[in-house]
Design a protein around this motif. Structure first.
Motif, PDB file in Angstrom:
ATOM      1  N   PRO A   1       0.821  -1.213   0.000  1.00  0.00           N
ATOM      2  CA  PRO A   1       0.000   0.000   0.000  1.00  0.00           C
ATOM      3  C   PRO A   1       0.859   1.270   0.000  1.00  0.00           C
ATOM      4  O   PRO A   1       1.784   1.413   0.791  1.00  0.00           O
ATOM      5  CB  PRO A   1      -0.800  -0.122   1.305  1.00  0.00           C
ATOM      6  N   GLY A   2       0.545   2.162  -0.944  1.00  0.00           N
ATOM      7  CA  GLY A   2       1.242   3.436  -1.021  1.00  0.00           C
ATOM      8  C   GLY A   2       2.494   3.430  -1.877  1.00  0.00           C
ATOM      9  O   GLY A   2       3.105   4.487  -2.079  1.00  0.00           O
ATOM     10  N   TYR A   3       2.879   2.255  -2.388  1.00  0.00           N
ATOM     11  CA  TYR A   3       4.109   2.178  -3.178  1.00  0.00           C
ATOM     12  C   TYR A   3       3.813   1.621  -4.564  1.00  0.00           C
ATOM     13  O   TYR A   3       3.199   0.557  -4.695  1.00  0.00           O
ATOM     14  CB  TYR A   3       5.141   1.280  -2.488  1.00  0.00           C
ATOM     15  N   VAL A   4       4.271   2.338  -5.578  1.00  0.00           N
ATOM     16  CA  VAL A   4       4.133   1.877  -6.964  1.00  0.00           C
ATOM     17  C   VAL A   4       5.537   1.696  -7.530  1.00  0.00           C
ATOM     18  O   VAL A   4       6.277   2.669  -7.705  1.00  0.00           O
ATOM     19  CB  VAL A   4       3.352   2.898  -7.822  1.00  0.00           C
ATOM     20  N   PRO A   5       5.951   0.463  -7.800  1.00  0.00           N
ATOM     21  CA  PRO A   5       7.294   0.256  -8.345  1.00  0.00           C
ATOM     22  C   PRO A   5       7.464   0.980  -9.675  1.00  0.00           C
ATOM     23  O   PRO A   5       6.576   0.924 -10.536  1.00  0.00           O
ATOM     24  CB  PRO A   5       7.372  -1.267  -8.531  1.00  0.00           C
ATOM     25  N   PRO A   6       8.572   1.662  -9.885  1.00  0.00           N
ATOM     26  CA  PRO A   6       8.823   2.306 -11.171  1.00  0.00           C
ATOM     27  C   PRO A   6       8.928   1.268 -12.280  1.00  0.00           C
ATOM     28  O   PRO A   6       9.131   0.077 -12.015  1.00  0.00           O
ATOM     29  CB  PRO A   6      10.161   3.024 -10.950  1.00  0.00           C
ATOM     30  N   PRO A   7       8.792   1.688 -13.541  1.00  0.00           N
ATOM     31  CA  PRO A   7       8.927   0.752 -14.661  1.00  0.00           C
ATOM     32  C   PRO A   7      10.240  -0.034 -14.573  1.00  0.00           C
ATOM     33  O   PRO A   7      11.301   0.530 -14.308  1.00  0.00           O
ATOM     34  CB  PRO A   7       8.901   1.659 -15.886  1.00  0.00           C
TER      35      PRO A   7
END
Length: 203
Positions: free
Chosen positions: A39-45
């Motif tokens: 939750p709250g973290y979106v891995p970069p491409p």
């Protein structure tokens, strides 16, 4: 038990070597892991956050290289009948090209552990960086009324929980009490952040 200070760790040295990092990342994935949504973290491409199938290790990986790693162990001796968790083998790369992807990750993972287990305690041995990370988390928790911050002293009979009332008290009294190099004492002192109210811990 916790937190004896140490200089550096074998896993830190090994993961800092690209070839050994790649080998250990392959070994981690070969044992079974799945994509993990924090939750709250979106891995970069190009990055993926992976959790071991047993839920005891998480890694941020890019191109077969681990950029962040943490192991989790659990126990039940701090608050009766309540499972607590401890982060061990917390590691992050120092290479500059990974730093943007790591921003805020350790803090978000720590928050997820607290939501999941409700009680998190320090690990047995820590580097200076580990101590500083915990000091930040403890001060954050002291300021948040949903948490209790305590020290558990395993050198006392049956263990003893003491409530930490303020950041000032933590800095002046409990931080030097908990951290040190005595192998007989300091591995027996745990710092605790809990969403579970302990049963009348002594102050």
């Amino acid at each position: 038990m916790t937190p004896k200070l140490i200089s550096d760790t074998e896993f830190n040295r090994l993961l800092n070597i690209s070839e050994r990092n790649h080998e250990r990342t392959e070994a981690f994935l070969s044992k079974g892991a799945s994509l993990f949504s924090l939750p709250g973290y979106v891995p970069p491409p190009g990055y993926c956050l992976m959790m071991a199938l047993d839920g005891k290790q998480c890694r941020l990986i890019k191109d077969g290289i681990t950029a962040y790693a943490v192991k989790i162990i659990t126990g039940k001796y701090i608050v009766p009948e309540k499972t607590h968790c401890t982060q061990v083998m917390v590691w992050r790369t120092f290479l500059p090209e990974y730093q943007a992807a790591l921003h805020g990750l350790a803090k978000l993972f720590f928050a997820w552990l607290l939501e999941t287990y409700e009680i998190i305690v320090t690990d047995q041995e820590q580097t200076g960086d580990g101590r500083r990370f915990w000091e930040y988390r403890i001060n954050d928790a002291i300021a948040d009324p949903q948490y209790e911050v305590m020290i558990w002293d395993g050198t006392k009979e049956k263990g003893e929980l003491s409530l930490i009332q303020s950041s000032e008290e933590f800095v002046s009294k409990w931080s030097p009490y908990a951290w040190g190099i005595n192998p007989e004492i300091h591995p027996q002192r745990l710092l605790v952040i809990s969403k579970v109210k302990a049963a009348n811990p002594p102050e």
